[in-house]
Design a protein around this motif. Structure first.
Motif, PDB file in Angstrom:
ATOM      1  N   ASN A  47      28.251  47.062  43.666  1.00 30.62           N
ATOM      2  CA  ASN A  47      27.584  46.360  42.579  1.00 30.62           C
ATOM      3  C   ASN A  47      26.560  47.329  41.986  1.00 30.62           C
ATOM      4  O   ASN A  47      25.565  47.649  42.631  1.00 30.62           O
ATOM      5  N   PRO A  48      26.778  47.805  40.747  1.00 29.45           N
ATOM      6  CA  PRO A  48      25.847  48.773  40.163  1.00 29.45           C
ATOM      7  C   PRO A  48      24.600  48.139  39.542  1.00 29.45           C
ATOM      8  O   PRO A  48      23.680  48.841  39.148  1.00 29.45           O
ATOM      9  N   GLY A  49      24.574  46.814  39.455  1.00 27.58           N
ATOM     10  CA  GLY A  49      23.473  46.133  38.784  1.00 27.58           C
ATOM     11  C   GLY A  49      22.434  45.572  39.725  1.00 27.58           C
ATOM     12  O   GLY A  49      22.544  45.677  40.951  1.00 27.58           O
ATOM     13  N   LEU A  50      21.432  44.961  39.138  1.00 32.30           N
ATOM     14  CA  LEU A  50      20.362  44.334  39.911  1.00 32.30           C
ATOM     15  C   LEU A  50      20.703  42.900  40.298  1.00 32.30           C
ATOM     16  O   LEU A  50      20.245  42.404  41.315  1.00 32.30           O
ATOM     17  N   GLY A  51      21.511  42.235  39.479  1.00 29.26           N
ATOM     18  CA  GLY A  51      21.891  40.848  39.743  1.00 29.26           C
ATOM     19  C   GLY A  51      23.171  40.773  40.555  1.00 29.26           C
ATOM     20  O   GLY A  51      23.801  41.785  40.858  1.00 29.26           O
ATOM     21  N   PRO A  52      23.569  39.561  40.902  1.00 32.51           N
ATOM     22  CA  PRO A  52      24.781  39.382  41.705  1.00 32.51           C
ATOM     23  C   PRO A  52      26.055  39.650  40.900  1.00 32.51           C
ATOM     24  O   PRO A  52      26.076  39.482  39.678  1.00 32.51           O
ATOM     25  N   THR A  53      27.071  40.071  41.603  1.00 32.86           N
ATOM     26  CA  THR A  53      28.419  40.192  41.056  1.00 32.86           C
ATOM     27  C   THR A  53      29.281  39.147  41.753  1.00 32.86           C
ATOM     28  O   THR A  53      29.222  39.013  42.968  1.00 32.86           O
ATOM     29  N   VAL A  54      30.060  38.402  40.975  1.00 36.75           N
ATOM     30  CA  VAL A  54      30.935  37.383  41.540  1.00 36.75           C
ATOM     31  C   VAL A  54      32.374  37.780  41.275  1.00 36.75           C
ATOM     32  O   VAL A  54      32.764  37.968  40.121  1.00 36.75           O
ATOM     33  N   LEU A  55      33.147  37.939  42.361  1.00 36.22           N
ATOM     34  CA  LEU A  55      34.573  38.223  42.280  1.00 36.22           C
ATOM     35  C   LEU A  55      35.326  36.999  42.777  1.00 36.22           C
ATOM     36  O   LEU A  55      34.949  36.406  43.782  1.00 36.22           O
ATOM     37  N   VAL A  56      36.376  36.640  42.055  1.00 34.86           N
ATOM     38  CA  VAL A  56      37.227  35.516  42.469  1.00 34.86           C
ATOM     39  C   VAL A  56      38.614  36.075  42.728  1.00 34.86           C
ATOM     40  O   VAL A  56      39.219  36.669  41.830  1.00 34.86           O
ATOM     41  N   ALA A  57      39.080  35.932  43.974  1.00 33.14           N
ATOM     42  CA  ALA A  57      40.400  36.453  44.352  1.00 33.14           C
ATOM     43  C   ALA A  57      41.399  35.325  44.458  1.00 33.14           C
ATOM     44  O   ALA A  57      41.105  34.264  45.018  1.00 33.14           O
ATOM     45  N   HIS A  58      42.579  35.543  43.914  1.00 30.64           N
ATOM     46  CA  HIS A  58      43.677  34.577  43.958  1.00 30.64           C
ATOM     47  C   HIS A  58      44.867  35.250  44.615  1.00 30.64           C
ATOM     48  O   HIS A  58      45.217  36.376  44.237  1.00 30.64           O
ATOM     49  N   SER A  59      45.487  34.597  45.590  1.00 29.15           N
ATOM     50  CA  SER A  59      46.689  35.149  46.197  1.00 29.15           C
ATOM     51  C   SER A  59      47.612  34.014  46.626  1.00 29.15           C
ATOM     52  O   SER A  59      47.170  32.872  46.770  1.00 29.15           O
ATOM     53  N   ARG A  60      48.872  34.364  46.791  1.00 33.18           N
ATOM     54  CA  ARG A  60      49.817  33.367  47.305  1.00 33.18           C
ATOM     55  C   ARG A  60      49.565  33.176  48.784  1.00 33.18           C
ATOM     56  O   ARG A  60      49.162  34.105  49.478  1.00 33.18           O
ATOM     57  N   SER A  61      49.782  31.974  49.289  1.00 24.32           N
ATOM     58  CA  SER A  61      49.538  31.737  50.724  1.00 24.32           C
ATOM     59  C   SER A  61      50.708  32.177  51.553  1.00 24.32           C
ATOM     60  O   SER A  61      51.765  32.481  51.108  1.00 24.32           O
TER      61      SER A  61
END
Length: 61
Positions: A47-61
């Motif tokens: 994360n290059p910033g000062l605030g949070p980074t949110v990643l959302v991962a989607h995958s097949r089960s």
């Protein structure tokens, strides 16, 4: 690290993320970016910033 992300699509929901690869390169992606990590030789996510980074991962089960 490829096996951790196999079959996953990742969206940068907010913030920015740097993908750091085994060959020493890195790329920055911002909100709305759609990523696939397999085959990149990925060694770190940063994360290059000062605030949070949110990643959302989607995958097949």
């Amino acid at each position: 690290m490829d096996e951790d992300w196999a079959d996953a699509l990742v969206v940068v929901a907010s913030g920015e993320v740097d993908l750091c690869c085994s060959r020493g390169g890195s790329r920055r992606f911002g909100p709305g970016s759609l990523l696939f990590f397999v085959g990149l030789g990925l060694v770190a996510l940063r994360n290059p910033g000062l605030g949070p980074t949110v990643l959302v991962a989607h995958s097949r089960s």
